[in-house]
Scaffold this active site. Structure first.
Site, PDB file in Angstrom:
ATOM      1  N   ASP A 440      42.350  40.030  41.833  1.00  0.00           N
ATOM      2  CA  ASP A 440      42.723  41.342  41.317  1.00  0.00           C
ATOM      3  C   ASP A 440      42.572  42.397  42.420  1.00  0.00           C
ATOM      4  OD1 ASP A 440      43.589  43.133  39.430  1.00  0.00           O
ATOM      5  OD2 ASP A 440      41.902  42.869  38.066  1.00  0.00           O
ATOM      6  N   GLU A 443      45.002  47.037  46.231  1.00  0.00           N
ATOM      7  CA  GLU A 443      45.937  48.139  46.469  1.00  0.00           C
ATOM      8  C   GLU A 443      45.250  49.413  46.946  1.00  0.00           C
ATOM      9  OE1 GLU A 443      46.936  45.674  42.839  1.00  0.00           O
ATOM     10  OE2 GLU A 443      45.371  47.160  43.242  1.00  0.00           O
ATOM     11  N   ASP A 506      49.109  46.063  34.879  1.00  0.00           N
ATOM     12  CA  ASP A 506      48.629  46.674  33.638  1.00  0.00           C
ATOM     13  C   ASP A 506      49.760  47.358  32.872  1.00  0.00           C
ATOM     14  OD1 ASP A 506      46.228  45.790  34.540  1.00  0.00           O
ATOM     15  OD2 ASP A 506      45.433  47.753  35.076  1.00  0.00           O
TER      16      ASP A 506
END
Length: 745
Positions: A440, A443, A506
């Site tokens: 995960d 970024e 998401d």
């Protein structure tokens, strides 16, 4: 990034230098590509000797790293700080181009692709494939821009709430523009959730954690392809600003900070040819294990769970005949404020070794969540900081912030010792019984830092995800072997397709979010990614039972399928009994499709053509497909149109020919739009004319002997013969020749 104020004027504070004429064209050489054409492009037309004084020159170099690919490098001052661009594992040693220079022009030929620069003014660089011009760089296209401190130019950077800081505007940029033909459409540029066709859009290549409902993206890829049969990669891992028929409506514009810009043009003539060349140069997807195609079940994010909760979910799935292949533990397998310390939270998982053994005894694989951050309460923080494994600010202090976890530091993967240290923590988990990792984040990478290897912070912002995912993927390849490693990754840049699988990030639990999620997957496939997944039902919120059921069908007809949410469990009985039946129905369909899907994955590793693919990729000459963004191809043979409405109505397009419903056997004539109504146990899932689908004999697991009890489902509308290959997870391969002449239904 826009430099002009309409067609005639510049924005205040912008000083341009345009390539006005090809003053000198000389044969040359490139350090890795071999033969080259080198052009001195003057920034004014030279009429007399005095015009050469105090006159900047742009140096343009043409070379070829691979057949059918031309590299173009535009430089003002060549002595500035350089970066290497993206890793190019497919580049041919010594290059693939043949250069020639005449009194009229300079040419570089690479396979079917030719680049030609004409001497003199105006500036003219043309690209053609087999003699047909596909695009070019014309009058005032290549340029260097100086930017004053008070210039009215928006650098396009994300703000404080997204990336962690505003990236300072650079003092100079290099820009290029390539022509857009009449009716030419642009696709790609990463996993973007807005309109699939990028014409008219400003697109900033800058990884951000912005969800699926904004113009930001987790996976920014500075590569696009067009309906005219070519592709373009800007070979810069930093911020690349695209104006796609926006600032100059006749052109695609791209700009980068600094003194140099480099890009590649990829020949077609078909979109598949473009992707094949692009992925050959930047890397092909790895083969992923057969078990990874099965259903993944998650704890979800902020829900309460322990081993008893996990076991109850797994046992109830089995009791209801819902095959699960992978169980995923999200963030709270570790203790809060400790992410990441790679230690099971002893309050809820007191016996992790035993638990993993018990899960494996139920024939499950295990995935755990990780990220590249170390919170300051983690015992590993001090260890990593002392050893120099965390990213530091220019003053030598450890970079930290409180977003996500308190006092969080960032592992510096440009330091080989830091990478090895991080990998050691993962190897311990693999030895314990963890089968794969959800990588995960990746970024929110700062730019006010100093990297261990001296990397440019702007370029490392996007490139960081590549180092992160590579470090994790390498651990799994070493431990499990090639073909058995799989990630569940959120962030990526160019070349990230080598380390599948990626999921869409998401989203929210609504039909509109379902549609935007699909657009992101299609855009990512146009950017060279073979596999793709998404959170079934949406991540944020709890879906209405109808949204959940429709999304379940969509999710189980994607390459990889995961039940996951934010604050609520996503087991189907939490919605209703019908949701259980829908999950069973489409899980079984997918498992029987495994001989087809697994072979498509192996083919993607060999050819670069994605398994989950846009319709335009398969039917590029059917103009009716040009804007399709609510349906997709699963492999080359199956068309899928997810139902995204409460009333079950769905509108979709079928190209010419006889199409057959895989679920009902009904045949319909294509070449037109269709409007159908489906209950929750159905959706438009059509086999194309003449399709041959290897159909497995088992519906209880994804990894079985596909040749045992195999059925070849042959569909009407084809002619001649077809060779169909089936490869088992153990590597046994058999090819069948099918005569389509006598098939009528």
């Amino acid at each position: 990034m826009k430099f002009t104020d309409g067609f005639w004027q510049l924005r205040p504070g912008v000083s341009p230098l345009y390539a006005q004429e090809a003053y000198d064209i000389d044969p040359g050489s490139h350090p890795t590509d071999g033969e080259a054409v080198v052009v001195s492009a003057t920034t004014a037309i030279i009429g007399q000797r005095g015009d050469t004084l105090n006159r900047p020159v742009l140096t343009v170099t043409l070379s070829s790293p691979l057949e059918g690919v031309v590299r173009v490098r535009i430089e003002r001052h060549v002595g500035g700080r350089r970066h290497d661009g993206f890793a190019l594992p497919g580049a041919v040693s010594g290059g693939a181009g043949a250069a020639s220079v005449t009194r009229d022009d300079g040419m570089l030929q690479s396979g079917p692709l030719r680049a030609r620069i004409r001497r003199g003014a105006p500036w003219s660089l043309d690209f053609d494939v087999d003699g047909r011009r596909i695009t070019g760089s014309g009058f005032r296209a290549p340029a260097w821009f100086g930017i004053a401190d008070d210039a009215q130019v928006d650098p396009g950077m994300p703000g404080e709430t997204v990336s962690g800081m505003n990236l300072p505007r650079a003092a100079s940029y290099v820009r290029e523009q390539l022509d857009l033909g009449v009716g030419e459409l642009v696709y790609g540029l990463g996993e973007r959730f807005g309109p699939l066709v990028k014409n008219g859009q400003t697109v900033d290549i800058w990884n951000a954690d912005g969800g699926t409902s904004s113009e930001q993206a987790y996976k920014n890829i500075p590569f696009y392809l067009t309906s005219s049969g070519y592709g373009v990669l800007v070979n810069d891992p930093g911020h690349v600003s695209f104006e796609v028929g926006s600032e100059a409506v006749e052109r695609v514009q791209f700009a980068v900070s600094g003194e140099a810009l480099e890009y590649f043009v990829f020949a077609g003539p078909t979109p598949k040819d473009v992707l094949a060349r692009y992925t050959e140069l930047t890397g092909r997807a790895a083969i992923v294990p057969a078990w990874s195609y099965g259903l993944w079940l998650s704890t979800s994010f902020t829900t309460d769970y322990d081993e008893a909760t996990v076991t109850s979910f797994i046992d109830e799935m089995a009791r209801r005949e819902l095959p699960v292949s992978v169980f995923h533990f999200d963030c709270f397998w570790m203790r809060e404020f400790n992410w990441c310390d790679f230690e099971w939270d002893p309050r809820v998982f007191p016996d992790p070794d035993g638990m993993l053994e018990r899960l494996h005894a139920k024939d499950l694989r295990v995935s755990v969540w990780i990220n590249p951050y170390i919170a300051q309460r983690s015992p590993l923080f001090a260890e990593a900081a002392e050893a120099g494994y965390l990213v530091r600010r220019p003053d030598g202090t450890v970079w930290q912030w409180d977003k996500w976890q308190a006092g969080m530091g960032l592992v510096d993967f440009t330091n080989p010792d830091a990478t090895g240290w991080y990998q050691g923590k993962l190897r311990a988990l693999v030895d314990q019984g963890v089968d794969c990792f959800k990588t995960d984040f990746g970024e929110r990478i700062p730019v006010d830092v100093a990297w261990a290897d001296g990397s440019d912070p702007e370029r490392m912002h996007n490139l960081y995800t590549q180092l992160y995912n590579r470090a994790v993927h390498d651990v799994l390849v070493a431990a499990r072997g090639a073909g058995e490693a799989v990630l569940f990754a959120r962030s990526a840049t160019a070349g990230g397709q080598q380390m599948p699988v990626h999921w869409g990030g998401d989203n929210t639990s609504t039909f509109p979010s379902m549609a935007e999620t699909l657009r992101g997957g299609l855009s990512l496939a146009f950017s060279g990614f073979a596999h793709w997944s998404h959170d079934i039902g949406g991540f944020e919120g709890t879906p209405d039972p109808l949204v959940y059921k429709r999304w379940t069908a969509f999710g189980l007809l994607s390459t990889h399928s995961r039940l996951h949410g934010s604050s609520s469990y996503r087991v189907p009985w939490n919605f209703d009994d019908e949701a259980v039946a829908v999950t069973r129905r489409f899980t079984q369909v997918k498992l029987q499709l495994m001989p087809y899907l697994y072979q498509a994955g192996r083919d993607a590793a060999a050819t670069g053509i994605p398994v989950f693919r846009p319709v335009q990729l398969e039917f590029p000459h059917d103009r009716a497909t040009a804007y399709l963004d609510r349906q997709f191809m699963l492999g080359s043979e199956l068309m899928v149109a997810p139902v995204m409405s409460a009333d079950g109505e769905v509108e979709f397009y079928l190209p010419t020919g006889i199409w057959t419903s895989l679920l009902t056997g009904e045949t319909v004539e294509g070449g037109s739009w269709r409007r159908e109504t489906h209950d929750v146990f159905s959706l438009p899932l059509y086999a194309r004319p003449g399709a041959v689908i290897p159909w497995g004999a088992r519906a209880d697991r994804p990894d079985y002997d596909y040749l045992d009890g195999l059925t070849l489902r042959v569909f009407a509308g084809g002619s001649g013969t077809r060779d169909v290959t089936v490869t088992t997870p153990e590597g046994r391969t058999e090819t069948f020749t099918v005569d389509l002449a006598d098939v009528t239904g």
